[in-house]
Design a protein around this motif. Structure first.
Motif, PDB file in Angstrom:
ATOM      1  N   UNK A 136       4.856  -0.323  -6.851  1.00 58.10           N
ATOM      2  CA  UNK A 136       3.428  -0.006  -6.758  1.00 58.10           C
ATOM      3  C   UNK A 136       2.621  -1.162  -6.181  1.00 58.10           C
ATOM      4  N   UNK A 137       2.982  -2.391  -6.532  1.00 59.85           N
ATOM      5  CA  UNK A 137       2.304  -3.556  -5.955  1.00 59.85           C
ATOM      6  C   UNK A 137       2.579  -3.645  -4.461  1.00 59.85           C
ATOM      7  N   UNK A 138       3.813  -3.355  -4.066  1.00 56.22           N
ATOM      8  CA  UNK A 138       4.140  -3.363  -2.637  1.00 56.22           C
ATOM      9  C   UNK A 138       3.370  -2.274  -1.885  1.00 56.22           C
ATOM     10  N   UNK A 139       3.234  -1.091  -2.484  1.00 55.53           N
ATOM     11  CA  UNK A 139       2.459  -0.025  -1.848  1.00 55.53           C
ATOM     12  C   UNK A 139       0.998  -0.415  -1.695  1.00 55.53           C
ATOM     13  N   UNK A 140       0.442  -1.021  -2.713  1.00 57.10           N
ATOM     14  CA  UNK A 140      -0.947  -1.470  -2.645  1.00 57.10           C
ATOM     15  C   UNK A 140      -1.121  -2.556  -1.587  1.00 57.10           C
ATOM     16  N   UNK A 141      -0.153  -3.459  -1.493  1.00 59.25           N
ATOM     17  CA  UNK A 141      -0.203  -4.517  -0.474  1.00 59.25           C
ATOM     18  C   UNK A 141      -0.148  -3.921   0.929  1.00 59.25           C
ATOM     19  N   UNK A 195      -3.186   6.537   8.568  1.00 59.73           N
ATOM     20  CA  UNK A 195      -1.923   5.988   9.062  1.00 59.73           C
ATOM     21  C   UNK A 195      -1.001   5.581   7.923  1.00 59.73           C
ATOM     22  N   UNK A 196      -1.567   5.062   6.844  1.00 58.67           N
ATOM     23  CA  UNK A 196      -0.754   4.692   5.684  1.00 58.67           C
ATOM     24  C   UNK A 196      -0.062   5.913   5.100  1.00 58.67           C
ATOM     25  N   UNK A 197      -0.796   7.013   4.921  1.00 60.95           N
ATOM     26  CA  UNK A 197      -0.197   8.197   4.331  1.00 60.95           C
ATOM     27  C   UNK A 197       0.781   8.891   5.281  1.00 60.95           C
ATOM     28  N   UNK A 198       0.504   8.852   6.565  1.00 59.93           N
ATOM     29  CA  UNK A 198       1.471   9.394   7.531  1.00 59.93           C
ATOM     30  C   UNK A 198       2.762   8.594   7.479  1.00 59.93           C
ATOM     31  N   UNK A 199       2.615   7.281   7.446  1.00 58.79           N
ATOM     32  CA  UNK A 199       3.796   6.417   7.388  1.00 58.79           C
ATOM     33  C   UNK A 199       4.533   6.599   6.062  1.00 58.79           C
ATOM     34  N   UNK A 200       3.814   6.720   4.979  1.00 61.55           N
ATOM     35  CA  UNK A 200       4.438   6.901   3.678  1.00 61.55           C
ATOM     36  C   UNK A 200       5.222   8.213   3.624  1.00 61.55           C
TER      37      UNK A 200
END
Length: 110
Positions: free
Chosen positions: A47-52, A69-74
């Motif tokens: 979760x910390x890595x996702x927030x970063x 872009x974050x959600x597309x990449x995720x």
């Protein structure tokens, strides 16, 4: 910067994938065994890595574009991990080659 954020999204989803009880897991590397034995620390790390990674996307793009872009990449990376990890197609050599190619393309076209 985008390549680094992509790598962090991959690592975050991979760590969160290894905390799943329903996933078909393989223990080829030592840190994968550690992630399975310590699910609480692994979830916090993921979760910390996702927030970063999200903050890096917001820093490089605007709020709307960075979030999109974050959600597309995720979604893309998450789908690939879920599909390719049980088939043992995800290994460190392929990931390193993809990361180097992506970084070179990013620096060349930037």
């Amino acid at each position: 910067m985008i390549t680094i954020a992509s790598l962090i999204v991959f690592l975050a989803f991979y760590t969160l994938y290894y905390t799943s009880k329903r996933a078909a897991l393989s223990y080829d590397l030592g840190f994968e065994k550690w992630m399975q034995k310590n699910p609480k620390q692994t979830k916090i790390t993921g979760l910390i890595l996702l927030l970063t990674a999200y903050m890096m996307w917001l820093f490089t793009q605007s709020i709307g574009c960075g979030t999109l872009m974050f959600f597309i990449q995720l979604m893309t990376i998450g789908s690939l991990i879920i599909i390719l990890t049980p088939l043992k197609k995800v290994n460190s050599k392929v990931l390193l080659a993809i990361l180097i190619i992506a970084a070179l393309l990013e620096f060349y076209y930037n």
